[in-house]
Design a protein around this motif. Sequence first.
Motif, mmCIF file in Angstrom:
data_model
loop_
_atom_site.group_PDB
_atom_site.id
_atom_site.type_symbol
_atom_site.label_atom_id
_atom_site.label_comp_id
_atom_site.label_asym_id
_atom_site.label_seq_id
_atom_site.Cartn_x
_atom_site.Cartn_y
_atom_site.Cartn_z
ATOM 1 N N ARG A 138 -2.055 15.843 89.646
ATOM 2 C CA ARG A 138 -1.916 17.149 90.276
ATOM 3 C C ARG A 138 -0.986 18.008 89.423
ATOM 4 N NH1 ARG A 138 -1.857 15.959 96.803
ATOM 5 N NH2 ARG A 138 -3.871 14.888 96.830
ATOM 6 N N THR A 139 -1.559 18.964 88.726
ATOM 7 C CA THR A 139 -0.784 19.725 87.747
ATOM 8 C C THR A 139 0.108 20.778 88.382
ATOM 9 O OG1 THR A 139 -2.453 21.448 87.488
ATOM 10 C CG2 THR A 139 -2.707 19.473 86.141
ATOM 11 N N GLY A 140 -0.258 21.266 89.556
ATOM 12 C CA GLY A 140 0.494 22.344 90.173
ATOM 13 C C GLY A 140 0.064 23.729 89.730
ATOM 14 N N ILE A 141 -0.958 23.826 88.879
ATOM 15 C CA ILE A 141 -1.434 25.133 88.430
ATOM 16 C C ILE A 141 -2.127 25.827 89.595
ATOM 17 C CG2 ILE A 141 -2.991 26.340 86.860
ATOM 18 C CD1 ILE A 141 -2.715 23.883 85.038
ATOM 19 N N GLN A 142 -1.783 27.084 89.824
ATOM 20 C CA GLN A 142 -2.377 27.838 90.909
ATOM 21 C C GLN A 142 -3.111 29.058 90.384
ATOM 22 O OE1 GLN A 142 0.666 28.637 93.822
ATOM 23 N NE2 GLN A 142 1.639 26.678 93.378
ATOM 24 N N VAL A 143 -4.279 29.307 90.935
ATOM 25 C CA VAL A 143 -5.099 30.453 90.564
ATOM 26 C C VAL A 143 -5.312 31.298 91.807
ATOM 27 C CG1 VAL A 143 -7.259 31.215 89.527
ATOM 28 C CG2 VAL A 143 -6.263 29.014 88.869
ATOM 29 N N PRO A 144 -4.907 32.540 91.816
ATOM 30 C CA PRO A 144 -5.072 33.362 93.018
ATOM 31 C C PRO A 144 -6.530 33.494 93.414
ATOM 32 C CG PRO A 144 -3.599 34.411 91.451
ATOM 33 C CD PRO A 144 -4.229 33.253 90.748
ATOM 34 N N MET A 153 -18.808 37.859 87.855
ATOM 35 C CA MET A 153 -18.687 36.406 87.728
ATOM 36 C C MET A 153 -19.685 35.876 86.701
ATOM 37 S SD MET A 153 -18.414 35.312 91.726
ATOM 38 C CE MET A 153 -17.121 35.921 92.813
ATOM 39 N N ALA A 154 -20.928 36.361 86.790
ATOM 40 C CA ALA A 154 -21.960 35.895 85.866
ATOM 41 C C ALA A 154 -21.642 36.285 84.433
ATOM 42 C CB ALA A 154 -23.313 36.468 86.277
ATOM 43 N N CYS A 158 -15.688 32.335 82.854
ATOM 44 C CA CYS A 158 -14.410 31.637 82.910
ATOM 45 C C CYS A 158 -13.439 32.373 83.839
ATOM 46 C CB CYS A 158 -13.807 31.509 81.518
ATOM 47 S SG CYS A 158 -14.754 30.413 80.442
ATOM 48 N N ARG A 159 -12.692 31.606 84.627
ATOM 49 C CA ARG A 159 -11.842 32.181 85.653
ATOM 50 C C ARG A 159 -10.389 32.328 85.236
ATOM 51 N NH1 ARG A 159 -12.028 30.386 91.521
ATOM 52 N NH2 ARG A 159 -10.741 32.252 91.432
ATOM 53 N N GLY A 160 -10.101 32.149 83.962
ATOM 54 C CA GLY A 160 -8.735 32.356 83.501
ATOM 55 C C GLY A 160 -7.923 31.095 83.381
ATOM 56 N N LEU A 173 -7.110 20.758 68.022
ATOM 57 C CA LEU A 173 -7.951 20.909 69.193
ATOM 58 C C LEU A 173 -9.208 20.060 69.056
ATOM 59 C CD1 LEU A 173 -8.493 22.522 71.840
ATOM 60 C CD2 LEU A 173 -9.682 24.193 70.422
ATOM 61 N N ASN A 174 -9.454 19.187 70.051
ATOM 62 C CA ASN A 174 -10.661 18.367 70.065
ATOM 63 C C ASN A 174 -11.772 18.998 70.898
ATOM 64 O OD1 ASN A 174 -9.609 16.296 68.492
ATOM 65 N ND2 ASN A 174 -8.721 15.259 70.263
ATOM 66 N N ALA A 175 -11.407 19.446 72.104
ATOM 67 C CA ALA A 175 -12.415 19.963 73.026
ATOM 68 C C ALA A 175 -11.741 20.912 73.996
ATOM 69 C CB ALA A 175 -13.088 18.825 73.778
ATOM 70 N N VAL A 176 -12.529 21.850 74.511
ATOM 71 C CA VAL A 176 -11.978 22.820 75.453
ATOM 72 C C VAL A 176 -13.067 23.233 76.421
ATOM 73 C CG1 VAL A 176 -12.529 24.809 73.999
ATOM 74 C CG2 VAL A 176 -10.683 24.990 75.655
ATOM 75 N N ASN A 177 -12.686 23.505 77.649
ATOM 76 C CA ASN A 177 -13.605 24.075 78.619
ATOM 77 C C ASN A 177 -12.799 24.904 79.592
ATOM 78 O OD1 ASN A 177 -15.992 24.702 79.871
ATOM 79 N ND2 ASN A 177 -16.646 22.583 80.117
ATOM 80 N N CYS A 178 -13.477 25.698 80.390
ATOM 81 C CA CYS A 178 -12.764 26.582 81.298
ATOM 82 C C CYS A 178 -13.193 26.356 82.729
ATOM 83 C CB CYS A 178 -12.995 28.048 80.923
ATOM 84 S SG CYS A 178 -14.683 28.613 81.172
ATOM 85 N N LEU A 179 -12.374 26.849 83.625
ATOM 86 C CA LEU A 179 -12.687 26.865 85.040
ATOM 87 C C LEU A 179 -13.790 27.895 85.236
ATOM 88 C CD1 LEU A 179 -11.435 25.505 87.588
ATOM 89 C CD2 LEU A 179 -10.043 27.536 87.837
#
Length: 854
Positions: A138-144, A153-154, A158-160, A173-179
Amino acid sequence: MKRIQFPMDFKFVILLGFVCGMTGIRAGVLSRRTMRSFTGTKATNFPSAVLQTDRAIEVLRRVSNGAKAVELVDIYYEKQTNVVEAEQDQWIGVFNTVPSGKFEEVPFKGHLLAHLNKSDDSEIIQRVEVASQCIRIRTGIQVPMTNETLAKMAKEKCRGVWVASFSGKEPLLNAVNCLKWQPEWMASMSDLIGNISLADLFIPGRTGSSTQLRQSSIKFDLAHGIRYFELNIKYGPHLGSKKDFYLAGESGEVSGNLGDHIAEIRQFMNETEEILMINFVHFFGFTSQGIHDEFVTFLQENLGAWMSPKAFEPSAPLNLFWATDKRLIVMYNHLHTVHKTEFLWNPPNSELPGSIGLREEFSLLALSQEVLKVNCFLSSPNVTLLFRNNIVAVEDPVGTIVVDASIRVNYEKAINFRNSELYWNWIQTESLPKLREYTTASRANEQITKALSPTIYLAINPQADYKTAVDGQTIFIERKIELRWRGGSTYPTDEVALYLGHPASQNASLLVSYNVYDHINNRVVTEYQMPRYHFSADDPSAWTKPECLGNFYGAYLKGGEITSTNCLSTLPTWMEDNADAFEKLELRKMLIPGTHDAGAYREYDGLASDNLIVKYAITQEETLLSQLVHGVRFFDLRIGCYDTDSEFPFWINHDVLKINRFDVAMADLVSFVRNTNDVFFLDFHRFPVGFDSLDKHRRLMEFIVENLGDVMAPKSMGYNVTFGDMLTLGKKVIVAYNHKSLEHPLFWREIEVGWADANTVTELKSYMNSYIREEREKFWGLGLQLTPTELDVILDILGGLRNAADAVNPNVIQWLLDDWKDYETNIVSTDFFLSSVVTTWAVEENKRLAAASQ
């Protein structure tokens, strides 16, 4: 339909859920050393494979305490055993901008939300949970919470929040993805999955109490990709609602206003091409058939435009739902009402169905386990085999990876199924007949052709050679016509062919044909050569109209029938021809075909072109005018100043080698701008010879302004300038000049083009995988060409730049459409551009971008 979109990089799958009553933003970077504290065991439980395969996941939790809701990110990964411990450090970082490049204490081109080091271990340990072979942090990262439109959205996806893995002493950097938002994942795969039956599609859903919808909305779930909902309905006229129908919990308690959710569904159906299932499971207060009839009338009044008739049956292909726009399947758990109503379907069963292509009804698998176990289960690499059901529903779908698992499974199903004999038989006996039953024959054939047929392209192969004939004359073996194809589905009897004349014409001649299964790289170089065309600045009437060069056409054939044709056409006015569509497109968001070292052009000349200097100095065959006529709209130029040259001091160089006089090239540019309304970029990128004073730069700038000044866009127009803005003001050229000591209102700052400095295709692709992820507010590009080392040139290891281009260019469209589909691309520059087909593809891609921006 939209173009195919293949599944995301599953190295990191990021999802959403709710946590209430928390504020602020926090994050962590997790090292192998920290992981040793988490597990109480050796770091072999957190091996390199964890960060370099598809086991790293981010999700959110959903809790209700009446406080303000926010979204909280958790990280999941699969704990591996019996894996040799990696030698280098590894990290997982969570970011609020796109990470790329090298990781440092103050990270590289991306902002780390927080940095957790060894002193933070005790705080992190409290947030670690272990279940079976999976671990949750549980990272504690919060997204409003957000209330963005579906269109936004389309577009943004990515949601930031981004998650990335790193390795090495100076972590790379090996790999990256977004919310991610996933509001259009079905439609984006329509070309790939269109002929699969609905009962064979892997559909992510929500099961359980409707009470949970109080904390979000159906719109929120839809935006994240959920396509199946179970709803309970309560009838209660005494509660004062105008519609008398409410969402209900498992025990019949009122949990929401049904009308609000129906409005969200209407909006979603209006704004997307997605297929949606709603299952009405329990009915409270429905004491008579009349109440059911009243509710069905309410559904038809609000959603009837999209409700699918049950006559379609679960075995119907997805293309049928798209072709008729009947994309909403309403299931109803009341047998008598279903029997008397044309647009109500039976609910799914929970029995395991048959094999793909043989299912005749919907099947449901409801996962009610704790979310950690659900995610571990869904992240299994064998999930395709585990889930023979087609609807997989969970109580908190946004807090799981069910959507991402669905996209992956559907992609794998489609790829495996479409190349099988079963698939071909399915199309002929089930898919096509059902389409024709419910749609016009032409519409059905259009859908089938689009879903089945790859697109054919013609290219000019960059390789060149010569031989001496018996009579002593030199014969050039060059400009061989190449057939390329991509997309759709292939079958062992499919062919590609080259014709002289349009294949539909009675006068067309079949020159040669090939079985596609004999050419696994989706390309074949024919023995036919494209003639050279010389366009003159003095004769614009010869080149201002599009023309299929050489009257050569490529065709793709299925069962002997032509399903796709194309030619290598000139594109002198492709922007102007689409002015209405492109009017509001920002130039920095258009796909602009470009050329690297654009002025280093020379036609192949046999022996004279085969010495080492020429082999590694010439990057193009076409003059600047010819490049413009073929559709190129970005030019990377290197200028040398030679004051001792009595004719003209400025030359176009390739590094220190002078290649072509710039005044001759300028005449080409002037002729084009005076005879068309297309926009192009000139990037004066380097000045490798002779520019030892600012005065020489000023002289060059004065020459440029003297010839193009009236059509040069001032930099005050800004980077958000649209194609329409340029046309309105009569500006056709953006000139960038890479010299920071000089300021001029008509000259823009240099245009950043990613340069990999790589001499292998693998290294080039690896660099661009990282480079393309960065978000930019200016014009920018991808330099997709190899760069030889000094040793490469001396030993002729690459075989020259023609050979290097032949290694890179056939991959370009695949990279853009498949590997980099989730990222915006502005400028794409190549060597020997006619072998990349970027100019041909760019026209259709910009049409798609224009439609998506509406």
